[in-house]
Design a protein around this motif. Structure first.
Motif, PDB file in Angstrom:
ATOM      1  N   VAL B 192     -58.725  -2.790  18.573  1.00 30.37           N
ATOM      2  CA  VAL B 192     -59.539  -1.570  18.464  1.00 30.37           C
ATOM      3  C   VAL B 192     -59.871  -1.015  19.858  1.00 30.37           C
ATOM      4  O   VAL B 192     -60.329   0.114  20.001  1.00 30.37           O
ATOM      5  CB  VAL B 192     -60.829  -1.869  17.665  1.00 30.37           C
ATOM      6  CG1 VAL B 192     -61.821  -0.724  17.711  1.00 30.37           C
ATOM      7  CG2 VAL B 192     -60.487  -2.201  16.209  1.00 30.37           C
ATOM      8  N   PHE B 193     -59.651  -1.810  20.867  1.00 29.20           N
ATOM      9  CA  PHE B 193     -60.054  -1.411  22.215  1.00 29.20           C
ATOM     10  C   PHE B 193     -58.860  -1.251  23.157  1.00 29.20           C
ATOM     11  O   PHE B 193     -59.027  -0.983  24.338  1.00 29.20           O
ATOM     12  CB  PHE B 193     -61.053  -2.439  22.770  1.00 29.20           C
ATOM     13  CG  PHE B 193     -62.238  -2.616  21.861  1.00 29.20           C
ATOM     14  CD1 PHE B 193     -63.365  -1.815  22.002  1.00 29.20           C
ATOM     15  CD2 PHE B 193     -62.212  -3.525  20.809  1.00 29.20           C
ATOM     16  CE1 PHE B 193     -64.443  -1.939  21.141  1.00 29.20           C
ATOM     17  CE2 PHE B 193     -63.288  -3.653  19.940  1.00 29.20           C
ATOM     18  CZ  PHE B 193     -64.405  -2.859  20.100  1.00 29.20           C
ATOM     19  N   ARG B 279     -55.169   4.447  16.901  1.00 29.69           N
ATOM     20  CA  ARG B 279     -54.892   3.004  16.895  1.00 29.69           C
ATOM     21  C   ARG B 279     -53.618   2.685  16.106  1.00 29.69           C
ATOM     22  O   ARG B 279     -53.536   2.924  14.913  1.00 29.69           O
ATOM     23  CB  ARG B 279     -56.086   2.299  16.254  1.00 29.69           C
ATOM     24  CG  ARG B 279     -55.933   0.821  16.023  1.00 29.69           C
ATOM     25  CD  ARG B 279     -57.292   0.194  15.769  1.00 29.69           C
ATOM     26  NE  ARG B 279     -57.233  -1.146  15.232  1.00 29.69           N
ATOM     27  CZ  ARG B 279     -57.489  -1.451  13.961  1.00 29.69           C
ATOM     28  NH1 ARG B 279     -57.800  -0.508  13.096  1.00 29.69           N
ATOM     29  NH2 ARG B 279     -57.430  -2.701  13.555  1.00 29.69           N
ATOM     30  N   PHE B 442     -62.654   3.053  22.449  1.00 30.02           N
ATOM     31  CA  PHE B 442     -62.739   2.793  21.004  1.00 30.02           C
ATOM     32  C   PHE B 442     -61.590   3.506  20.337  1.00 30.02           C
ATOM     33  O   PHE B 442     -61.505   4.730  20.368  1.00 30.02           O
ATOM     34  CB  PHE B 442     -64.083   3.313  20.465  1.00 30.02           C
ATOM     35  CG  PHE B 442     -64.479   2.757  19.119  1.00 30.02           C
ATOM     36  CD1 PHE B 442     -64.935   1.447  18.995  1.00 30.02           C
ATOM     37  CD2 PHE B 442     -64.417   3.549  17.970  1.00 30.02           C
ATOM     38  CE1 PHE B 442     -65.329   0.936  17.753  1.00 30.02           C
ATOM     39  CE2 PHE B 442     -64.807   3.040  16.725  1.00 30.02           C
ATOM     40  CZ  PHE B 442     -65.267   1.735  16.616  1.00 30.02           C
ATOM     41  N   ALA B 444     -60.601   2.979  17.058  1.00 28.33           N
ATOM     42  CA  ALA B 444     -60.708   3.189  15.608  1.00 28.33           C
ATOM     43  C   ALA B 444     -61.249   4.603  15.380  1.00 28.33           C
ATOM     44  O   ALA B 444     -61.392   5.393  16.318  1.00 28.33           O
ATOM     45  CB  ALA B 444     -61.607   2.122  15.003  1.00 28.33           C
ATOM     46  N   ALA B 445     -61.559   4.924  14.119  1.00 27.37           N
ATOM     47  CA  ALA B 445     -61.983   6.289  13.797  1.00 27.37           C
ATOM     48  C   ALA B 445     -63.198   6.711  14.619  1.00 27.37           C
ATOM     49  O   ALA B 445     -64.128   5.933  14.821  1.00 27.37           O
ATOM     50  CB  ALA B 445     -62.305   6.369  12.306  1.00 27.37           C
ATOM     51  N   ARG B 447     -66.101  10.011  15.203  1.00 29.45           N
ATOM     52  CA  ARG B 447     -66.663  11.159  14.522  1.00 29.45           C
ATOM     53  C   ARG B 447     -67.175  12.144  15.537  1.00 29.45           C
ATOM     54  O   ARG B 447     -67.460  11.795  16.669  1.00 29.45           O
ATOM     55  CB  ARG B 447     -67.851  10.721  13.658  1.00 29.45           C
ATOM     56  CG  ARG B 447     -67.418   9.817  12.568  1.00 29.45           C
ATOM     57  CD  ARG B 447     -68.482   9.784  11.492  1.00 29.45           C
ATOM     58  NE  ARG B 447     -68.183   8.642  10.622  1.00 29.45           N
ATOM     59  CZ  ARG B 447     -69.081   7.786  10.159  1.00 29.45           C
ATOM     60  NH1 ARG B 447     -70.358   7.977  10.436  1.00 29.45           N
ATOM     61  NH2 ARG B 447     -68.720   6.792   9.402  1.00 29.45           N
TER      62      ARG B 447
END
Ligand SMILES: Cc1ncc(C[n+]2csc(CCOP(=O)(O)OP(=O)(O)O)c2C)c(N)n1
Ligand SMILES: Cc1ncc(C[n+]2csc(CCOP(=O)(O)OP(=O)(O)O)c2C)c(N)n1
Ligand SMILES: [Mg+2]
Ligand SMILES: [Mg+2]
Lengths: 796, 796
Positions: B192-193, B279, B442, B444-445, B447
């Protein structure tokens, strides 16, 4: 609402209304604790002086914790379950305290915090307040076995609590932030070790509120399918409940609990009636709801509800900012407290009736006050397992192997309340005899040629020091007994967990309703001096230093020098209560110094003069040779032997220390020797050459107030090592017999001139031995085969 | 062979034969290292004296490590990859050493261990032999950045190495036992990183040989589908290769590597050409082959190959048991050494040609010798970021916030070689300014309303102290720079990892070809004295004690008392090499004592008399008030203030300590003050009242050899605390200004009688302050608002 359940609506309107009222009451009480000093029921408009000057606590996690608590209350009552609640995000202290007050438990234990307006005022005021209660789910919180301050251990505690508690349901809320920690991720596999027939059930509830302190969480932001796939991969059956509309979430959550509990019941029934105890697919609930749900939507224009800004105190300036004050009041009133509490301030009947009663209340469950259900171990007399010592040093024996035989019978005698945890080192630490009595628990596939693997093991092995520690803690905290056996160096992996447990023990000592639990016992073997197959990375005796920082009343450290003293020490540890006992012992063959009766005496003293090894009886010694630990003891005796042969006039006193805390002053540790006793043994003015198992500094630290400290010279591990022979290891650290003799010569006044020859011989001996290892790859025979000779044989 | 690949047979017969020959050569050399003293090429029949007397090492993992190494060699060469190899099961040392010898690297670094018969004999003899090399993939092994002694950290090291190394492939072998550890399980989420555009690729290879030491492994025994599901849940695409027939396994593994590397290349190409860095699903290889493959099938009738009995030394009694000797010889000959090594003992051309050349050899890759690719940081002059101090104590500032501004510019100036790691505490530790320059990484998703979250963050936050530590280690070991910022208490979570890193630093200092790497810097905030939102579980200053046990030459501890000293300290730490620097600093507003130039001087000294706070200039002091740490410093100055007002005749010397190691003797620590200097500052006979940040014992431990130690009285944390006010916290531990005054009165000869009134007032003051907190929930205003007054204003 999106869920993997066929969405049913299991709750009637009345049930839903009651659940919701309870939830609102818990939320109200949570906010009240964080904010209010006074005016608890908002009978008058909120004024700045009703608000605490320092606003300390964590709101964000609380509405979720309350929601889960409410739903659990419903099903625990409906099904008459025996359940406890573990709060992973322990910073949600006010939430759990709120529930215990609603359940009545809090007021039973603290009558002044009564279930009425005055009590509510006290409840609010005391929270995170000087002289009050901590902000976490600390030991002060009834029903807690898990403070949750250091995140990551909730699920392992839950499994530890469930082991050998067939009727217990352990509901375990896991924060989605917490779920990022290594220890938590490593905990999912605990289901491989949980037996549906003889252990209880753990119901993990992953609290996916999307955020940790200031960041989103990984599990919230990976694709939903990945999350469910992950849990399936770990062997669970996940139920996802998500939403931000309360009605559907109530229905979804109620449905999820019904389903999950039905499944648990079916799993257990199946295993218990058919005897088929293969690993089942246990349910897990994933609850995705907004962080800080029902709190302020926005503060100063910044979104708060459903974001990380809800983590601590959403409105932080209430006393000075009138808009914040207004928002706080509106927030509190949004729960409609007038519907939730009656005129006296007590919860209205509907709210009060949600939770179960008596000991079924999760906050009053005796399992969460482990000492209250603790039963002593039946311990076979260890004397029957001792090594027959013909004369000091004879025979050689493997201390842990001898202990293993006694442990085997401890296991036999206590089939339901004693376990041995280890990271795959029970055999390597030579405790094999235990497998004559039991297997290692393992619920995944087994093969015919597997050894000692079964569904019913009293030994639990997993390559995770974290799990071993966490399981054992959970097991102890619910009133059982156990030992964690590990390589000495790697026990540092759980340093921080030990801290937390030590803090728990310290605080619970001061809480009258908490009963003492069994001690947390470490048996550390494969220690620094005998890492034959490994090397420098496996050499670290610093765990002792670590535990010694904790409160003296909870820490004990033992260094038994041989098999019989180890037996006697372990017997003592298994009888003790509310301590952390660190026992370090070798697994390699080594001399047995004391017969079992002498060992018992020696251990009771904690330290003592070994008269048979000393020649200062009736006179003043010239030097004290002190030692602690099996290898240092052997080197010390070998040094005494050399001195006796080469300097027969020198008066040598040999002192062995088993209980390290004896060295500290009485004022510092309950085991500490009085100065008078200490001075008698160690003299006030003679050189002391102390051969110690660990980092030398600790001995100075323990003794720096003693009269004779200035004459104390300590040898120990100075962080030198590699893969080499045992004697090379002690030489690398100047702990060997020859160097001890040199230390004596250098320190006894007048000896330097007289013993210059001997000193030089000792230097040469070290060279010779070093050289031998380089040539032959093993220790010189005179070293490897050295045996203690009684004095008569030395000086015929 | 069962695999999720469409089984192809990518290897030609020649390729397969070459791979297999290389593998056999590596296996032969592995067994040789474990067993042989002589007769390395079996030119004569094996005799007992050719065998080592002590057989130490781990065979079980080695054939798998060798197989993977061989296959990697093939593809690294074919694709001209820039790759390093991380060995999770580091106990497989002989395997990796064997490969480095086959590659030629070993002989280049150690010419005496040449690639011929004589060199092979030395290679064998030195392994696990006194004066030789350790049994693990220790720092001595070329190409290693990971010793693998303490299991669990391979995958995090791999990711740390990959960060900001876009061209690097990090192949990471994970033991299936290792995979049970919490830290390893928590490492999977590292993807994820990891940014496919600007970071390198990690290729995890799960080595499913079925066993750990004496137990099967969880991942081998859960259903195969669960295992693959688990890896998918973690976001990977798994390729399973399993079997115990070598031909198909070679083909399967070659196919898996081809597929995995194609995918990695495609992922990177996509991210780097399209700019779409969402990702990806990275590949992972699962290799299920027998433990101890190609070793003895049975020994003494017990199955060994493919069982846990293969873990260490399968034949353990070779010198004495002729059947064991025979089996060993058969085993060695089964590899057909005569086909693998030429007449001189060098690997035959075919074998020697498998690995890549020069720096492409995994054992010679400069990234694995981080110091060799290390570039200094560009550091903006910290003086430009300092607080303007008008007079001592004015203004108040938040030390970490001030530091944050400088760190922001360090990040800007070093976009490719500096990272800040933390468990979601960068903001809570008030280093927010860094987000003006960068995001948090980050993948991942994300927002819209996320704050400071991006694919390119120099800040890396995950709620896992283990990951923070492991990533940073991997990052440093491959030649970059960084800081780990954490709450003070929870840094104990990585105690054992710090041990391992310290050992690595200690050993590499002595290895000439290893270049110094950047220091491992800790910035510990939210420390024991200011856990306002939390409580007892968050209070532990013992990390200092932990690191101080490590070799003095690698450990530094700093306690800057204010913002400017913190700036200056961090600047120093970021310039330093090969240390572990522990810096502890507050985040709460506190007095700024020193202007930035004074701060620079003070830090250079490490400790010093604060003349403006002392009144003993030119005379002998009556008492020394020493302090270390921000809170203790403030209390000490407040005590000095009280003494000045109430006992104006008393000559007080105030000494502040920034660099704790200054207290140790020169002989113990390179930073240690000489006794002469120490005595000058601390006197030889006056009472010293020392207010210390941590557990008091450490100060005794550091100073017990100093002349004036007998007069040293230390106050610090004595493990008392809860959620309360800052001043209540210091009072709970007797570290408050009033208690310090009492300590002075009790200790300065003659003062007790004269100052009895003042002493009583101090006792009363403590009561008053305590009482105030209980009533108002905050500290009394005179405490909270206390400011240092220059002497002129005190005594007008
Ligand atoms: C091991 C550890 N590291 C860091 C912290 C600091 N910390 C306190 S709360 C928190 C976030 C927790 O997030 P989560 O588990 O999701 O809980 P919730 O969102 O329910 O508050 C962190 C990082 C901690 N308590 N423990
Ligand atoms: C943290 C830790 N705990 C315990 C050990 C002791 N130990 C050494 S090897 C080993 C088994 C490793 O099994 P695995 O990772 O499967 O490696 P392999 O089978 O390839 O040897 C254990 C438990 C260790 N090295 N590290
Ligand atoms: Mg959360
Ligand atoms: Mg394995």
């Amino acid at each position: 609402m999106d869920t993997t359940l066929e969405p049913a609506a299991p709750l009637t309107d009345t049930e839903l209304a009651r659940l919701d009222a309870y939830w609102r009451a818990a939320n109200y009480l949570t906010v009240g604790q964080i904010y209010l000093l006074d005016n608890p029921l908002l009978r008058e408009p909120l004024r700045p002086e009703h608000v605490k000057p320092r606003l300390l606590g964590h709101w964000g996690t609380s509405p979720g914790l309350n929601l889960i608590y409410a739903h659990l209350n419903r099903v625990v009552k409906a099904r008459d379950l025996n359940a406890i609640y573990i709060t992973g995000p322990g910073h949600g202290g006010p939430a759990i305290v709120a529930n215990t007050w609603l359940e009545g438990t809090y007021s039973e234990l603290h009558p002044s915090v009564s279930r009425d307006e005055a009590g509510m005022a006290r409840l609010f005021r005391q929270f995170s307040f000087p002289g009050g209660i901590p902000s976490h789910v600390a030991p002060e919180v009834p029903g807690s076995i898990h403070e949750g301050g250091e995140l990551g251990y909730s699920l392992m505690h839950a499994y530890g609590a469930a082991f050998d508690n067939p009727d217990l349901l352990v509901a375990c809320v896991i924060g989605d932030g917490e779920a990022e920690t290594g220890p938590l991720q490593g905990s999912w596999q605990s289901n491989v070790f949980n037996n549906p027939a003889r252990d209880g059930a753990v119901l993990p509830i992953l609290h996916l509120n999307g955020y940790k302190i200031a960041n989103p969480t990984v599990l919230d932001r990976i694709p939903r399918d990945d999350l469910l796939t992950l849990l399936r991969g770990y062997g669970y059956r996940p139920y996802l409940v998500e939403g931000d509309e309360i009605g559907p979430v109530h229905q979804g959550l109620a449905g999820a609990f019904e389903r999950a509990l039905d499944e648990i019941a079916a799993i257990q029934r199946h295993a218990r009636t058919t005897g088929d105890v293969s690993r089942p697919r246990w349910p897990v609930i994933v609850m995705r709801t907004p962080k800080g749900w029902t709190g302020p939507k926005k503060v100063d224009g910044v979104p708060v509800e459903g974001t990380f800004h809800a983590h601590q105190v959403p409105l932080h300036n209430v006393r000075r900012n009138s808009e914040h004050l207004r928002q706080l009041e509106a927030w509190l009133r949004s729960y409609q407290p007038e519907e939730l509490f009656d005129a006296t301030g007590a919860p209205v009947a509907d709210v009060a009736a949600l939770p179960p009663e008596g000991e079924r209340r999760m906050s009053a469950n005796p399992h969460a006050n482990g000492g209250s259900v603790l039963r002593d171990l039946v311990l076979p007399d260890y004397r029957g397992y001792g090594v027959d010592v013909l004369r000091p040093g004879d025979p050689h024996s493997e201390a842990t192997r001898v202990l293993g035989r006694w442990l085997r019978d401890v296991i036999r005698a206590n089939p339901d309340r004693f376990r041995l945890f280890g990271p795959d080192e029970v055999e390597s630490n030579r405790l094999n005899a235990t497998f004559e009595a039991t297997d290692r628990a393992f619920l995944a596939a087994r093969r015919e040629d597997d050894e000692h693997l079964g569904v019913d093991g009293r030994v639990v092995e997993v390559l995770s020091e974290h799990l071993c520690q966490g399981w054992l803690e959970g097991y102890l905290l619910t009133g059982r007994h156990g030992i964690f056996t590990s390589y000495e160096a790697f026990i540092h992996i759980v340093d921080s967990m030990v801290n937390q447990h030590a803090k728990w023990l310290k605080v619970t000592r001061g809480i009258p309703w908490r009963r003492p639990i069994a001690s947390l016992n470490y048996l550390l073997s494969s220690h620094v001096w005998r890492q034959d197959h490994n090397g420098f990375s496996h050499q670290d005796p610093g765990f002792i230093d670590h535990v010694v920082n904790k409160k003296a009343e909870v820490v004990r450290v033992y260094l038994p020098p041989d098999a019989n003293t180890l037996l006697c020490t372990m017997d003592h540890c298994l009888r003790s209560r509310h301590y952390i006992n660190v026992v370090i012992a070798g697994k390699q063959p080594g001399p047995s110094w004391l017969g079992v009766e002498e060992a018992a005496l020696h251990c009771r003293r904690g330290l003592g003069i070994w008269q048979w090894a000393s020649n200062d009886e009736g006179v003043v010694p010239d030097v004290v040779l002190a030692c602690a630990g099996d290898v240092p003891t052997m080197e010390t005796l070998a040094a005494a032997d050399l001195l006796r042969r080469h300097l027969p006039d020198l008066r040598v006193r040999v002192v062995n220390v088993v209980d390290l805390m004896r060295l500290q002053p009485e004022s510092e540790h309950p085991h500490g020797l009085s100065d008078r006793q200490f001075d008698t043994v160690f003299t006030t003015d003679k050189p002391i050459v102390f051969a110690y198992h660990g980092y030398p500094m600790l001995i100075h630290r323990l003794t720096y107030r003693r009269t004779n400290h200035g004459n104390l010279h300590v040898r120990g591990y100075k962080e030198e090592g590699t893969t080499t022979t045992p004697f090379d290891m002690v030489m690398l650290n100047d702990l060997d017999r020859f160097h001890l003799v040199i230390d004596v010569i250098d320190r006894v006044p007048g000896l330097r001139t007289r013993a210059a020859h001997l000193r030089q011989t000792m230097v040469d001996e070290r060279e010779r031995c070093r050289d031998y290892t380089r040539r032959h790859g093993e220790d010189a025979p005179d070293i490897a085969d050295w045996r203690w000779q009684p004095e008569a044989e030395t000086n015929p």
